[in-house]
Scaffold this motif. Structure first.
Motif, PDB file in Angstrom:
ATOM      1  N   VAL A 285       0.851  -1.191   0.000  1.00  0.00           N
ATOM      2  CA  VAL A 285       0.000   0.000   0.000  1.00  0.00           C
ATOM      3  C   VAL A 285       0.887   1.242   0.000  1.00  0.00           C
ATOM      4  O   VAL A 285       1.676   1.451   0.931  1.00  0.00           O
ATOM      5  CB  VAL A 285      -0.930   0.023   1.231  1.00  0.00           C
ATOM      6  CG1 VAL A 285      -1.919   1.184   1.123  1.00  0.00           C
ATOM      7  CG2 VAL A 285      -1.671  -1.302   1.371  1.00  0.00           C
ATOM      8  N   THR A 286       0.762   2.043  -1.030  1.00  0.00           N
ATOM      9  CA  THR A 286       1.610   3.226  -1.144  1.00  0.00           C
ATOM     10  C   THR A 286       0.919   4.271  -2.001  1.00  0.00           C
ATOM     11  O   THR A 286      -0.124   4.017  -2.606  1.00  0.00           O
ATOM     12  CB  THR A 286       2.976   2.845  -1.770  1.00  0.00           C
ATOM     13  OG1 THR A 286       3.810   4.003  -1.852  1.00  0.00           O
ATOM     14  CG2 THR A 286       2.798   2.275  -3.163  1.00  0.00           C
ATOM     15  N   ASP A 287       1.488   5.459  -2.047  1.00  0.00           N
ATOM     16  CA  ASP A 287       1.004   6.486  -2.961  1.00  0.00           C
ATOM     17  C   ASP A 287       1.649   6.282  -4.326  1.00  0.00           C
ATOM     18  O   ASP A 287       2.771   5.755  -4.428  1.00  0.00           O
ATOM     19  CB  ASP A 287       1.346   7.883  -2.431  1.00  0.00           C
ATOM     20  CG  ASP A 287       0.553   8.224  -1.171  1.00  0.00           C
ATOM     21  OD1 ASP A 287      -0.576   7.716  -1.041  1.00  0.00           O
ATOM     22  OD2 ASP A 287       1.068   8.977  -0.325  1.00  0.00           O
ATOM     23  N   ASP A 288       0.969   6.688  -5.367  1.00  0.00           N
ATOM     24  CA  ASP A 288       1.483   6.545  -6.721  1.00  0.00           C
ATOM     25  C   ASP A 288       2.580   7.583  -6.950  1.00  0.00           C
ATOM     26  O   ASP A 288       2.321   8.778  -7.075  1.00  0.00           O
ATOM     27  CB  ASP A 288       0.350   6.734  -7.733  1.00  0.00           C
ATOM     28  CG  ASP A 288       0.769   6.362  -9.143  1.00  0.00           C
ATOM     29  OD1 ASP A 288       1.828   5.730  -9.294  1.00  0.00           O
ATOM     30  OD2 ASP A 288       0.026   6.694 -10.089  1.00  0.00           O
TER      31      ASP A 288
ATOM     32  N   ARG B 166      -2.153   4.636  -4.578  1.00  0.00           N
ATOM     33  CA  ARG B 166      -3.218   5.638  -4.484  1.00  0.00           C
ATOM     34  C   ARG B 166      -2.829   6.925  -5.209  1.00  0.00           C
ATOM     35  O   ARG B 166      -1.817   7.531  -4.911  1.00  0.00           O
ATOM     36  CB  ARG B 166      -3.509   5.926  -3.009  1.00  0.00           C
ATOM     37  CG  ARG B 166      -3.996   4.695  -2.258  1.00  0.00           C
ATOM     38  CD  ARG B 166      -3.979   4.900  -0.765  1.00  0.00           C
ATOM     39  NE  ARG B 166      -2.636   5.179  -0.272  1.00  0.00           N
ATOM     40  CZ  ARG B 166      -2.285   5.086   1.013  1.00  0.00           C
ATOM     41  NH1 ARG B 166      -3.178   4.713   1.919  1.00  0.00           N
ATOM     42  NH2 ARG B 166      -1.057   5.353   1.387  1.00  0.00           N
ATOM     43  N   GLY B 167      -3.662   7.319  -6.169  1.00  0.00           N
ATOM     44  CA  GLY B 167      -3.405   8.531  -6.941  1.00  0.00           C
ATOM     45  C   GLY B 167      -4.152   9.736  -6.388  1.00  0.00           C
ATOM     46  O   GLY B 167      -4.563   9.743  -5.217  1.00  0.00           O
TER      47      GLY B 167
ATOM     48  N   LEU C 213      -2.328  -1.701  -9.082  1.00  0.00           N
ATOM     49  CA  LEU C 213      -3.639  -1.045  -9.157  1.00  0.00           C
ATOM     50  C   LEU C 213      -3.455   0.430  -8.819  1.00  0.00           C
ATOM     51  O   LEU C 213      -3.117   0.780  -7.679  1.00  0.00           O
ATOM     52  CB  LEU C 213      -4.617  -1.689  -8.168  1.00  0.00           C
ATOM     53  CG  LEU C 213      -4.829  -3.206  -8.282  1.00  0.00           C
ATOM     54  CD1 LEU C 213      -5.769  -3.679  -7.178  1.00  0.00           C
ATOM     55  CD2 LEU C 213      -5.377  -3.578  -9.653  1.00  0.00           C
ATOM     56  N   ARG C 214      -3.670   1.288  -9.789  1.00  0.00           N
ATOM     57  CA  ARG C 214      -3.578   2.728  -9.558  1.00  0.00           C
ATOM     58  C   ARG C 214      -5.006   3.266  -9.411  1.00  0.00           C
ATOM     59  O   ARG C 214      -5.784   3.238 -10.359  1.00  0.00           O
ATOM     60  CB  ARG C 214      -2.825   3.418 -10.693  1.00  0.00           C
ATOM     61  CG  ARG C 214      -1.339   3.035 -10.733  1.00  0.00           C
ATOM     62  CD  ARG C 214      -0.547   3.829 -11.761  1.00  0.00           C
ATOM     63  NE  ARG C 214       0.876   3.678 -11.537  1.00  0.00           N
ATOM     64  CZ  ARG C 214       1.619   2.678 -12.044  1.00  0.00           C
ATOM     65  NH1 ARG C 214       1.053   1.768 -12.810  1.00  0.00           N
ATOM     66  NH2 ARG C 214       2.915   2.611 -11.794  1.00  0.00           N
ATOM     67  N   LEU C 215      -5.283   3.743  -8.189  1.00  0.00           N
ATOM     68  CA  LEU C 215      -6.642   4.165  -7.850  1.00  0.00           C
ATOM     69  C   LEU C 215      -6.727   5.683  -7.784  1.00  0.00           C
ATOM     70  O   LEU C 215      -5.909   6.331  -7.121  1.00  0.00           O
ATOM     71  CB  LEU C 215      -7.045   3.564  -6.498  1.00  0.00           C
ATOM     72  CG  LEU C 215      -6.815   2.052  -6.332  1.00  0.00           C
ATOM     73  CD1 LEU C 215      -7.204   1.613  -4.930  1.00  0.00           C
ATOM     74  CD2 LEU C 215      -7.593   1.271  -7.363  1.00  0.00           C
TER      75      LEU C 215
END
Length: 328
Positions: A38-41, A68-69, A95-97
């Motif tokens: 789990v990380t930021d994009d 996470r975007g 998965l880029r959300l």
């Protein structure tokens, strides 16, 4: 091989995975777990994937990266599937959300989990205050954080202690394995005297130095001292005081340490600062709660932080001779 699936759904991602397995003859029988990152994009996402790929060679797994975007964007899921040489000994699903989906990582992850395989969640940078209560953390058997990568490492370590649940661990703790093994081995040698004082010196914001002092406080049942080193990175030195003479480990350059024991010549030991990929590979070897880490977190308030500054150990040309005695 890398396959991009822009503006897609988890159902389409699953279908593509099945197609790739049928086309390439690969299967998921050999996968031992699912690793959810789990990380930021950002640009650092690739470094995290590289570390997971390295660890997967020891622990074949499915790697799901929740990147996470921008939260203000329109809701969208962009996926990427990596197999073969681009995925180590695993299959990587990125998965880029975007938009409201950025806070719905768990709902996107669940359809992609391997059946009947344990789940490990890893927050390589910023982590929730209580990983076990996070939506993705609730899916996991083990939850890995890294206080050293936080904006405020000492504060992050305090948060980890307050929100600890069985199954939690931290890479700041994993980096201590070599230090702990070396100190335990030194104390196993005669004479089996009681340690009267322990001092850990290191960078002011080193969570590993804090945890090492807490571990010593817990195991030796005394308030270990934690001091700021004048120079050096991470943990710089450890001193255990005993009646027959001190046990010292000094690592001023962050690579090679010097072990000094009573009545023995100084010995140089490999104590290089461990890479994230090595720490992740080690953590994936166990899926049960780490009781020693738990006890060390509880002992953080027993550490004596007197504010003294440690003076670098003077080097001598000849080995130090004193009487015999007892991992960033």
């Amino acid at each position: 091989m890398i396959i991009d699936l822009p503006a897609t759904t988890t159902s389409q991602v699953n279908s593509k995975l099945v197609h790739l397995r049928e086309q390439g003859g690969a299967n998921t029988i050999g996968r031992v777990l699912t690793l959810v990152i789990v990380t930021d994009d950002s640009e650092k996402t690739e470094d995290t994937i590289d570390a997971a790929n390295y660890a997967s060679r020891e622990h074949p797994c499915r790697v799901i990266v929740v990147a996470r975007g921008a939260k203000k964007a329109s809701p969208r899921l962009d996926a990427q599937i990596r197999v073969g040489g681009d995925a180590g000994a695993s299959e990587v699903i990125v998965l880029r959300l975007y938009g409201p989906l950025s806070s719905e990582g768990a709902s996107c992850v669940i359809p992609l989990l391997l059946p009947d395989a344990p789940v490990v969640a890893w927050w390589p940078f910023e982590a929730p205050a209580s990983p076990a209560k996070d939506s993705i953390g609730r899916l996991a058997t083990r939850r890995i954080t890294d206080s050293a990568a936080d904006r405020n490492p000492p504060k992050a370590l305090e948060v980890r202690a307050k929100g600890y649940e069985p199954g939690d661990t931290d890479l700041a703790w994993t980096r201590l394995t070599l230090w702990r093994a070396l100190l335990a081995a030194a104390l196993d040698l005669p004479p089996n005297e009681r340690v009267t004082a322990a001092t850990v010196s290191g960078e002011a914001d080193s969570p590993s130095a804090e945890l090492l002092a807490a571990w010593l406080s817990s195991r030796l049942r005394l308030p270990a001292k934690r001091v700021k080193a004048k120079s050096g990175q991470g943990i710089v030195s450890v001193v255990l005081e005993r009646k027959s003479g001190n046990i010292e480990i000094d690592r001023p350059d962050g690579a090679v340490g010097t072990l000094s024991q009573p009545n023995q010549p100084d010995r140089r030991v490999a104590l290089g600062r461990r890479a994230v990929r090595d720490c992740i590979a080690e953590e994936l070897r166990r899926l049960d709660p780490d009781e020693i880490y738990d006890e060390s977190l509880k002992a953080l308030n027993k550490v004596d932080r007197g504010g003294r500054t440690a003076t670098p150990r003077k080097k001598t040309e000849t080995p130090k001779k004193v009487r015999a005695g007892a991992g960033t």
